[in-house]
Design a protein around this motif. Structure first.
Motif, PDB file in Angstrom:
ATOM      1  N   PHE A  39       0.806  -1.227   0.000  1.00  0.00           N
ATOM      2  CA  PHE A  39       0.000   0.000   0.000  1.00  0.00           C
ATOM      3  C   PHE A  39       0.836   1.272   0.000  1.00  0.00           C
ATOM      4  N   GLY A  40       2.183   1.141   0.062  1.00  0.00           N
ATOM      5  CA  GLY A  40       3.034   2.321   0.150  1.00  0.00           C
ATOM      6  C   GLY A  40       2.908   3.244  -1.045  1.00  0.00           C
ATOM      7  N   ARG A  41       2.567   2.694  -2.229  1.00  0.00           N
ATOM      8  CA  ARG A  41       2.474   3.512  -3.444  1.00  0.00           C
ATOM      9  C   ARG A  41       1.044   3.626  -3.975  1.00  0.00           C
ATOM     10  N   MET A  42       0.079   3.289  -3.124  1.00  0.00           N
ATOM     11  CA  MET A  42      -1.323   3.451  -3.505  1.00  0.00           C
ATOM     12  C   MET A  42      -1.756   4.898  -3.267  1.00  0.00           C
ATOM     13  N   GLU A  43      -2.464   5.465  -4.227  1.00  0.00           N
ATOM     14  CA  GLU A  43      -2.891   6.859  -4.125  1.00  0.00           C
ATOM     15  C   GLU A  43      -4.394   6.969  -4.340  1.00  0.00           C
ATOM     16  N   LEU A  44      -4.990   7.963  -3.668  1.00  0.00           N
ATOM     17  CA  LEU A  44      -6.402   8.268  -3.858  1.00  0.00           C
ATOM     18  C   LEU A  44      -6.562   9.122  -5.106  1.00  0.00           C
ATOM     19  N   GLU A  45      -7.337   8.636  -6.093  1.00  0.00           N
ATOM     20  CA  GLU A  45      -7.521   9.358  -7.348  1.00  0.00           C
ATOM     21  C   GLU A  45      -8.772  10.233  -7.335  1.00  0.00           C
ATOM     22  N   VAL A  89      10.462   3.524   0.550  1.00  0.00           N
ATOM     23  CA  VAL A  89       9.698   4.079  -0.565  1.00  0.00           C
ATOM     24  C   VAL A  89      10.061   5.548  -0.779  1.00  0.00           C
ATOM     25  N   GLY A  90      10.281   5.917  -2.044  1.00  0.00           N
ATOM     26  CA  GLY A  90      10.447   7.322  -2.403  1.00  0.00           C
ATOM     27  C   GLY A  90      11.781   7.939  -2.067  1.00  0.00           C
ATOM     28  N   LEU A  91      12.817   7.122  -1.895  1.00  0.00           N
ATOM     29  CA  LEU A  91      14.133   7.669  -1.532  1.00  0.00           C
ATOM     30  C   LEU A  91      15.110   7.692  -2.704  1.00  0.00           C
ATOM     31  N   GLY A  92      14.702   7.218  -3.887  1.00  0.00           N
ATOM     32  CA  GLY A  92      15.545   7.399  -5.060  1.00  0.00           C
ATOM     33  C   GLY A  92      16.088   6.147  -5.714  1.00  0.00           C
ATOM     34  N   LYS A  93      15.628   4.948  -5.313  1.00  0.00           N
ATOM     35  CA  LYS A  93      16.135   3.719  -5.918  1.00  0.00           C
ATOM     36  C   LYS A  93      15.838   3.674  -7.412  1.00  0.00           C
ATOM     37  N   THR A  94      14.569   3.857  -7.744  1.00  0.00           N
ATOM     38  CA  THR A  94      14.176   3.779  -9.157  1.00  0.00           C
ATOM     39  C   THR A  94      14.851   4.879  -9.971  1.00  0.00           C
ATOM     40  N   GLY A 122      30.595 -12.363 -16.679  1.00  0.00           N
ATOM     41  CA  GLY A 122      31.175 -11.029 -16.589  1.00  0.00           C
ATOM     42  C   GLY A 122      30.233  -9.926 -17.017  1.00  0.00           C
ATOM     43  N   ARG A 123      28.927 -10.193 -16.985  1.00  0.00           N
ATOM     44  CA  ARG A 123      27.941  -9.165 -17.316  1.00  0.00           C
ATOM     45  C   ARG A 123      27.502  -8.464 -16.026  1.00  0.00           C
ATOM     46  N   GLN A 124      27.142  -7.196 -16.137  1.00  0.00           N
ATOM     47  CA  GLN A 124      26.777  -6.404 -14.963  1.00  0.00           C
ATOM     48  C   GLN A 124      25.314  -6.621 -14.598  1.00  0.00           C
ATOM     49  N   VAL A 125      25.049  -6.763 -13.301  1.00  0.00           N
ATOM     50  CA  VAL A 125      23.690  -6.854 -12.789  1.00  0.00           C
ATOM     51  C   VAL A 125      23.507  -5.768 -11.734  1.00  0.00           C
ATOM     52  N   VAL A 126      22.410  -5.019 -11.835  1.00  0.00           N
ATOM     53  CA  VAL A 126      22.068  -3.981 -10.863  1.00  0.00           C
ATOM     54  C   VAL A 126      20.660  -4.260 -10.366  1.00  0.00           C
ATOM     55  N   ILE A 127      20.477  -4.242  -9.050  1.00  0.00           N
ATOM     56  CA  ILE A 127      19.194  -4.618  -8.458  1.00  0.00           C
ATOM     57  C   ILE A 127      18.821  -3.613  -7.381  1.00  0.00           C
ATOM     58  N   ALA A 128      17.524  -3.323  -7.273  1.00  0.00           N
ATOM     59  CA  ALA A 128      17.018  -2.477  -6.196  1.00  0.00           C
ATOM     60  C   ALA A 128      15.874  -3.191  -5.494  1.00  0.00           C
ATOM     61  N   SER A 129      15.771  -2.946  -4.196  1.00  0.00           N
ATOM     62  CA  SER A 129      14.702  -3.529  -3.393  1.00  0.00           C
ATOM     63  C   SER A 129      14.450  -2.608  -2.209  1.00  0.00           C
ATOM     64  N   ASP A 130      13.390  -2.908  -1.466  1.00  0.00           N
ATOM     65  CA  ASP A 130      13.088  -2.086  -0.298  1.00  0.00           C
ATOM     66  C   ASP A 130      13.727  -2.635   0.972  1.00  0.00           C
ATOM     67  N   ALA A 138      10.500  21.676   3.975  1.00  0.00           N
ATOM     68  CA  ALA A 138      11.666  20.827   4.216  1.00  0.00           C
ATOM     69  C   ALA A 138      11.717  20.339   5.657  1.00  0.00           C
ATOM     70  N   LYS A 139      11.268  21.160   6.591  1.00  0.00           N
ATOM     71  CA  LYS A 139      11.267  20.764   8.003  1.00  0.00           C
ATOM     72  C   LYS A 139      10.100  19.835   8.321  1.00  0.00           C
ATOM     73  N   SER A 140       8.974  20.007   7.623  1.00  0.00           N
ATOM     74  CA  SER A 140       7.737  19.342   8.027  1.00  0.00           C
ATOM     75  C   SER A 140       7.443  18.063   7.256  1.00  0.00           C
ATOM     76  N   VAL A 141       7.762  18.035   5.961  1.00  0.00           N
ATOM     77  CA  VAL A 141       7.467  16.863   5.123  1.00  0.00           C
ATOM     78  C   VAL A 141       8.741  16.029   5.048  1.00  0.00           C
ATOM     79  N   THR A 142       8.796  14.996   5.842  1.00  0.00           N
ATOM     80  CA  THR A 142      10.086  14.339   6.119  1.00  0.00           C
ATOM     81  C   THR A 142      10.214  12.924   5.576  1.00  0.00           C
ATOM     82  N   HIS A 143       9.156  12.346   5.031  1.00  0.00           N
ATOM     83  CA  HIS A 143       9.205  10.907   4.776  1.00  0.00           C
ATOM     84  C   HIS A 143       9.960  10.521   3.509  1.00  0.00           C
ATOM     85  N   ASN A 144       9.624  11.123   2.380  1.00  0.00           N
ATOM     86  CA  ASN A 144      10.302  10.710   1.153  1.00  0.00           C
ATOM     87  C   ASN A 144      10.175  11.760   0.072  1.00  0.00           C
TER      88      ASN A 144
END
Length: 474
Positions: A29-35, A177-182, A262-270, A332-338
């Motif tokens: 549910f971290g990326r679910m938004e109300l439309e 979530v939302g810290l820049g992996k993607t 010898g091929r490069q692999v890059v992976i991201a996860s939470d 910047a002081k108040s919205v701190t999560h991501n």
């Protein structure tokens, strides 16, 4: 959609987080938004079909029930997939020859060449790649203390040339979530393909699963394997969503084949490799064998720079859009999560400014940011941290805690560590047992009851346990 609807949605999410636990909530549910909200329908969106299908199958009734507690007249929930794809048809890059599997298995197993002068995005999609957002480049990535190492490693991978020895393989980036992996993974893909001497492919875990399952159904698995394993740099995002035994087995074979070649692999996860309980031990071990780097939470200085960048980007399309420095400082002081919350904050100010004609003020920001200002979440404790701190407290090694040794100086610390893992994490008893040398869940249950009994009858021991809890949670 009104601010009242947003307040209701925030309360629904808070209840879901409480009911399901932080890990489950963040994953699904971290990326679910109300439309939107109509008289009898609530419409929500998620970024991928995989998330939509899973939530529809497992959680839609629960979500609807929680919303009906806020708005009893609601009769139906609609869940859609929002698109983050932005096309740039005018951008052309030099593209190397890329071997592709034949679309039709009856046409043979030969390869077709895609020549230079074809736009890169077309080649990427022909290979089955996930959509790329052209905004997510190294030039737009804001570097700060929490992401310096991840940015440097990603740039090194992107700038490497064909035939050069690989410095980090695999490169594994994990963060909330939302810290820049993607952003980093897509930046690697854009930069690497612009250089043009390596074949690069960006896939979400969902897209990898879809490609493999489709190949199984169409009996073209060999072509799928050949296409993926011919890639010079394979970039996989959101690995935590990789599901299914056969799909995971294929991913394991692909990972081993590429790294051994010898091929490069890059992976991201939470989460770090050790916390991906659903994956095979061999996969987690292989992932941990490269460079594992975490992107930490955004500091206030970094949040301020991100806000300035987002405002600057918005001003390119809306020249009259101005956000005073005190407003930026407040956000910047108040919205701190991501970073996504920060982008949402700028979008709200822009919408108010353009739709009402009113200048951006501190009062406007305070009114619009209410649902983005969340209480600080408790630190997520990892079993590895528990084992490390308990081992240090009792002067034993982490290997002792995982071993079969039954001496008193090892058994008690092991029981303490199991107890702390049960009360400070969301891991199940079988998961905890597996992380302590493959023990049975009944052993963990016995340890928990033993420590609870000792703490209830020995105040000094109880204080010792509380001190370890504070140390882990600080």
């Amino acid at each position: 959609m009104t601010s009242t609807d947003q307040d209701r949605w925030r309360r629904v999410k808070d209840r879901l987080r409480t009911e399901l636990g932080d890990d489950v909530f963040t994953s699904w549910f971290g990326r679910m938004e109300l439309e939107s909200v109509d008289k009898h329908v609530i419409r929500l969106s998620v970024p991928t079909r995989f998330l939509r299908n899973w939530i529809q199958s497992h959680y839609s009734e629960r979500v609807l029930a929680r919303w009906q507690e806020e708005e009893p007249d609601t009769m139906r929930l609609e869940l859609t997939v929002r698109s983050a794809t932005i096309r740039l048809p005018t951008v052309k890059c030099k593209v190397p020859d890329l071997p592709l599997p034949q679309r039709n298995a009856r046409e043979g197993s030969g390869n077709a060449d895609l020549r230079a002068s074809v736009p890169y995005l077309s080649v990427h999609e022909a290979l089955g790649g996930s959509p790329l957002d052209p905004r997510l480049t190294f030039e737009t990535f804001i570097v700060g203390r929490s992401n310096t190492l991840a940015h440097a490693a990603a740039k090194q991978v992107a700038m490497s040339r064909h035939g050069e020895p690989l410095m980090f393989n695999p490169l594994y980036v994990h963060a909330g979530v939302g810290l820049g992996k993607t952003h980093l993974l897509q930046a690697i893909t854009w930069a690497g393909n612009t250089a043009g001497d390596r074949k690069m492919l960006y896939l979400t875990a969902e897209r990898f699963m879809y490609g493999f399952v489709s190949a199984l159904r169409s009996q073209t698995t060999l072509a799928f394997k050949e296409a993926v394993r011919a890639i010079d740099v394979l970039v996989i995002d959101d690995l935590q969503f990789l599901q299914g035994r056969s799909t995971q087995a294929e991913f394991c074979h692909t990972l081993n084949t590429l790294i051994d070649a010898g091929r490069q692999v890059v992976i991201a996860s939470d989460r770090p490799p050790a916390d991906l309980e659903s994956l095979d031990d061999r996969v987690r071990s292989r992932l941990a064998g490269g460079l594992v780097v975490e992107i930490g939470s955004l500091g206030e200085d970094l949040r301020l720079e991100i806000l300035k960048s987002r405002v600057g980007a918005a001003r390119m399309h809306h020249p009259g859009f101005e956000v005073p420095a005190p407003v930026l400082s407040f956000i910047a002081k108040s919205v701190t999560h991501n970073g996504r919350d920060l982008e949402g904050a700028v979008n709200r100010l822009l919408a108010n400014n353009k739709l009402t004609g009113q200048p951006v003020t501190l009062e406007m920001a305070e009114r619009e940011m209410r649902d983005l200002i969340r209480p600080a979440e408790p630190k997520r404790v990892r079993i590895e941290d528990i084992q490390r701190i308990v081992a240090r407290q009792y002067n034993v090694s982490r290997a002792d805690l995982l071993s079969s040794r039954r001496t008193a100086n090892v058994v008690r610390p092991r029981q303490v560590a199991m107890y702390l893992a049960k009360v400070l994490t969301l891991r199940s008893l079988p998961e905890i047992g597996r992380r302590f040398g493959g023990r049975d869940h009944t052993t963990v249950l016995h340890a928990v009851r033993k420590i609870e009994h000792l703490a209830g009858n020995d105040s000094a021991f109880a204080e010792e346990i509380e001190a370890l809890k504070r140390q882990l949670q600080d």
